[in-house]
Design an enzyme around this catalytic site. Structure first.
Site, mmCIF file in Angstrom:
data_model
loop_
_atom_site.group_PDB
_atom_site.id
_atom_site.type_symbol
_atom_site.label_atom_id
_atom_site.label_comp_id
_atom_site.label_asym_id
_atom_site.label_seq_id
_atom_site.Cartn_x
_atom_site.Cartn_y
_atom_site.Cartn_z
ATOM 1 N N GLU A 132 0.861 -1.197 0.000
ATOM 2 C CA GLU A 132 0.000 0.000 0.000
ATOM 3 C C GLU A 132 0.891 1.238 0.000
ATOM 4 O O GLU A 132 1.768 1.376 0.848
ATOM 5 C CB GLU A 132 -0.920 -0.005 1.225
ATOM 6 N N THR B 271 -9.568 3.896 -0.577
ATOM 7 C CA THR B 271 -10.490 5.008 -0.825
ATOM 8 C C THR B 271 -11.584 5.040 0.236
ATOM 9 O O THR B 271 -11.900 6.099 0.793
ATOM 10 C CB THR B 271 -11.135 4.846 -2.219
ATOM 11 N N ALA C 76 -26.555 12.343 -10.532
ATOM 12 C CA ALA C 76 -27.434 12.058 -9.382
ATOM 13 C C ALA C 76 -27.297 10.610 -8.960
ATOM 14 O O ALA C 76 -28.282 9.897 -8.760
ATOM 15 C CB ALA C 76 -28.881 12.385 -9.731
ATOM 16 N N HIS D 188 -41.437 -4.641 19.287
ATOM 17 C CA HIS D 188 -42.200 -3.398 19.183
ATOM 18 C C HIS D 188 -41.726 -2.433 20.265
ATOM 19 O O HIS D 188 -41.587 -2.854 21.415
ATOM 20 C CB HIS D 188 -43.690 -3.693 19.356
ATOM 21 N N ALA E 153 -19.578 13.819 -10.046
ATOM 22 C CA ALA E 153 -19.894 12.492 -9.479
ATOM 23 C C ALA E 153 -20.557 11.653 -10.569
ATOM 24 O O ALA E 153 -21.708 11.248 -10.459
ATOM 25 C CB ALA E 153 -20.802 12.642 -8.267
ATOM 26 N N ARG F 178 -17.092 5.987 -11.392
ATOM 27 C CA ARG F 178 -15.690 5.686 -11.133
ATOM 28 C C ARG F 178 -15.192 4.656 -12.133
ATOM 29 O O ARG F 178 -15.986 3.934 -12.727
ATOM 30 C CB ARG F 178 -15.511 5.163 -9.696
ATOM 31 N N GLY G 146 -6.584 1.175 4.363
ATOM 32 C CA GLY G 146 -8.033 1.371 4.253
ATOM 33 C C GLY G 146 -8.519 1.827 2.891
ATOM 34 O O GLY G 146 -9.721 1.832 2.630
#
Ligand code: NAI
Length: 462
Positions: free
Chosen positions: A33, A41, A177, A441, A266, A269, A39
């Site tokens: 790494e 992304t 979105a 409940h 966004a 990826r 860890g």
């Protein structure tokens, strides 16, 4: 030269989980790494930090929306953005250090640096070459952008930049979105930004059950997010630290622009495999850039495997984890298996949205006879007590056998509720099996049971 049974490249959820399981099964294991912390992304710049900001901004939203209603009076808190970011960084630190601890506990070696594979069975890190019987590519993915949109991680940011903005922007345009756009858009909208989401398709969250997506959009709109759907972003111009987003409406090709302090890109990826030397090794790739693997995560090169975002399938941390564990079992001579039919998906907005199995659209497309059991959270006492009566549980079951085929939840703790349906599906349960299971409940989970009851003789509280 150190020799390992397994060297895993990448310490994200796929890689680190696989490494721990490999070590537990007696394999001498190392992980390469290059980041300063483990860890990947997810822990450093994805799932975990975004959840910290979602939590803090949700609580702020609660103080504005609901505190007075409960008799909690007084001025609502001011946002100290620096402090909020340092809380987020603390959360990251606790988790990444946790993995370091787990590596030590399980005797997994962390080789620090960036890896390449000069030849089968060899991993080069810096000047050192390590030998391994098995090499696993668990290098994850990176944000993909659009032509005409240049990311500078200041004004035009990916999710990574969106987690470290120097200040809360007054206005933000989110392109896409999908899950990232809506989660981060929600954070900044709750913190006071004017957020507009521009989406290419005519609905938000492609692939989600259409009824849930529609309801979700309505709820987010009520929370202040604005949506421009059916709009293809053409370019983003930046001048003096401000952005102008140009888009074209698909229905009539008309053009329009939006100004913003920050633009979050966004739009999906793509697998990250740069620098590994896969081309020289002759590793077969999929047309969309993923490493090609068989049903057991093996590439066409002997001893070379791949998991997680680097191969086909949903780009989800838990899918990568499951593949990592299954591959470890395979490498240890056992039978590793991932049930791709039961992988939940969760959007961590408020309310949360969660789903597993087939959507109604998929069942219609397959021409499958199914029944729908629906139950609104308005009929759930606990949800109403905490101002979370919006949304519903929708359970889909086979019309003849009653076997559960899918579940879609929009409402409080949907991301946790979905798992009882996942377990039920793993056991091949019917809707009646869920309906006959006693649920405490008052809990949100009663809504899942009621949806199961609605697949049979009817829900009680609707
Ligand atoms: P996504 O694939 O979920 O959504 C991208 C959206 O961008 C789509 O709706 C697409 O139609 C739209 N788009 C593409 N080009 C466009 C254009 N030119 N103009 C306007 N809209 C355009 O991708 P996202 O949200 O970036 O997430 C990436 C990956 O990370 C996904 O696979 C997601 O599942 C994963 N992820 C999962 C999370 C979770 O499970 N909670 C959280 C964050 C990410």
């Amino acid at each position: 030269m150190a020799e390992f049974d397994v060297i895993i490249i990448g310490a994200g959820p796929g890689g680190y989980v696989s490494a721990i399981r490999c070590a537990q099964l007696g394999l001498k294991t190392a992980v390469v790494e290059g980041r300063d912390t483990l860890g990947g992304t997810c822990l450093n710049v994805g799932c975990i930090p975004s959840k910290a900001l979602l939590h803090a901004s949700h609580l702020l939203h609660e103080t504005h929306e609901n505190f007075e209603k409960m008799g909690l009076m007084g001025a609502s808190p001011k946002v100290d953005w620096k402090k909020m970011l340092s809380y987020k960084d603390d959360v990251i630190g606790q988790n990444t250090k946790g993995i370091e601890f787990l590596f030590k506990k399980n005797k997994v070696t962390w080789i620090k640096g960036w890896a390449s594979i000069p030849e089968p069975g060899k991993v080069k890190v810096g000047d050192e070459v390590h030998a391994a019987k098995n090499i696993v590519i668990a290098t994850g993915s990176e944000a993909s952008s659009l032509p005409g949109v240049e990311i500078d991680e200041k004004t035009v940011v990916t999710s990574t930049g969106a987690l470290t903005l120097p200040k809360i922007p007054k206005s933000m345009v989110v392109i896409g979105a999908g899950v990232i756009g809506l989660e981060m858009g929600s954070v900044y909208a709750r913190l006071g930004a004017d957020v507009t989401v521009v989406e290419y398709l005519d609905a938000i969250t492609p692939g989600m059950d259409a009824e849930v997506a529609k309801n979700f959009q309505k709820i987010l709109t009520r929370q202040g997010l604005k949506f421009v759907l059916g709009a293809a972003v053409q370019k983003v111009d930046v001048a003096k630290g401000k952005a102008k987003v140009s888009y074209k409406l698909r229905k009539d090709d008309s053009e329009a622009t939006l100004d913003a302090d920050v633009v979050l890109v966004a739009t999906g990826r793509k697998p990250y495999t740069a620098g590994l030397g896969l081309e020289a090794l002759g590793v077969e790739m999929e047309p969309r850039g993923q490493v090609k693997t068989d049903g057991h995560f093996a590439t066409n090169v002997k001893g070379l495997y791949a998991i997680g975002d680097a191969i086909v399938g949903p780009m989800l941390a838990h899918k990568a984890e499951d593949e990592g564990m299954a591959l470890a079992e395979i490498l240890a001579g056992k039978a590793g298996h991932v049930n791709y039919g039961v992988i939940p998906g969760v959007v961590y907005t408020t309310p949360e949205v969660a789903s597993v199995g087939k959507t109604e659209e998929q069942l219609k497309e397959q021409g499958r006879a199914y029944k729908v059991g629906k139950f609104p959270f308005m009929g759930n006492a606990r949800a109403k007590a905490v101002f979370q009566g919006e949304g519903f549980v929708k359970l889909l079951a086979d019309a003849q056998t009653d076997r559960i085929l899918g579940c879609h939840i929009i409402g409080p703790s949907a991301g946790d509720l979905i798992h009882e349906v996942c377990v039920a599906m793993e056991f091949g349960a019917s809707a009646q099996d869920l309906a006959l299971t006693c649920h405490a409940h008052p809990t949100f989970s009663e809504a899942v049971r009621e949806a199961a009851l609605a697949c049979g003789d009817g829900a009680i509280h609707a």
